[in-house]
Design a protein around this motif. Structure first.
Motif: not given
Length: 54
Positions: A16-27
């Protein structure tokens, strides 16, 4: 006054942390590209090519 006590900390990384980091990076990437593209798309090709860097 007491000093800090020794406690164990959980520093594991979950999926879940990795997905959150990927979301923030993509944004951040999408926003930075959109801001730059909006500026460039306002100009005509002649303005882009004739603009001198100072």
């Amino acid at each position: 006054m007491e000093g800090p006590s020794n406690q164990e900390l959980d520093v594991s990384i979950t999926g879940e942390n990795v997905v959150q980091l990927a979301d923030v990076t993509a944004a951040i990437c999408i926003v930075s590209i959109a801001v730059t593209a909006a500026y460039v798309l306002r100009l005509t090709p002649r303005q882009i090519l004739s603009r001198k860097e100072g």
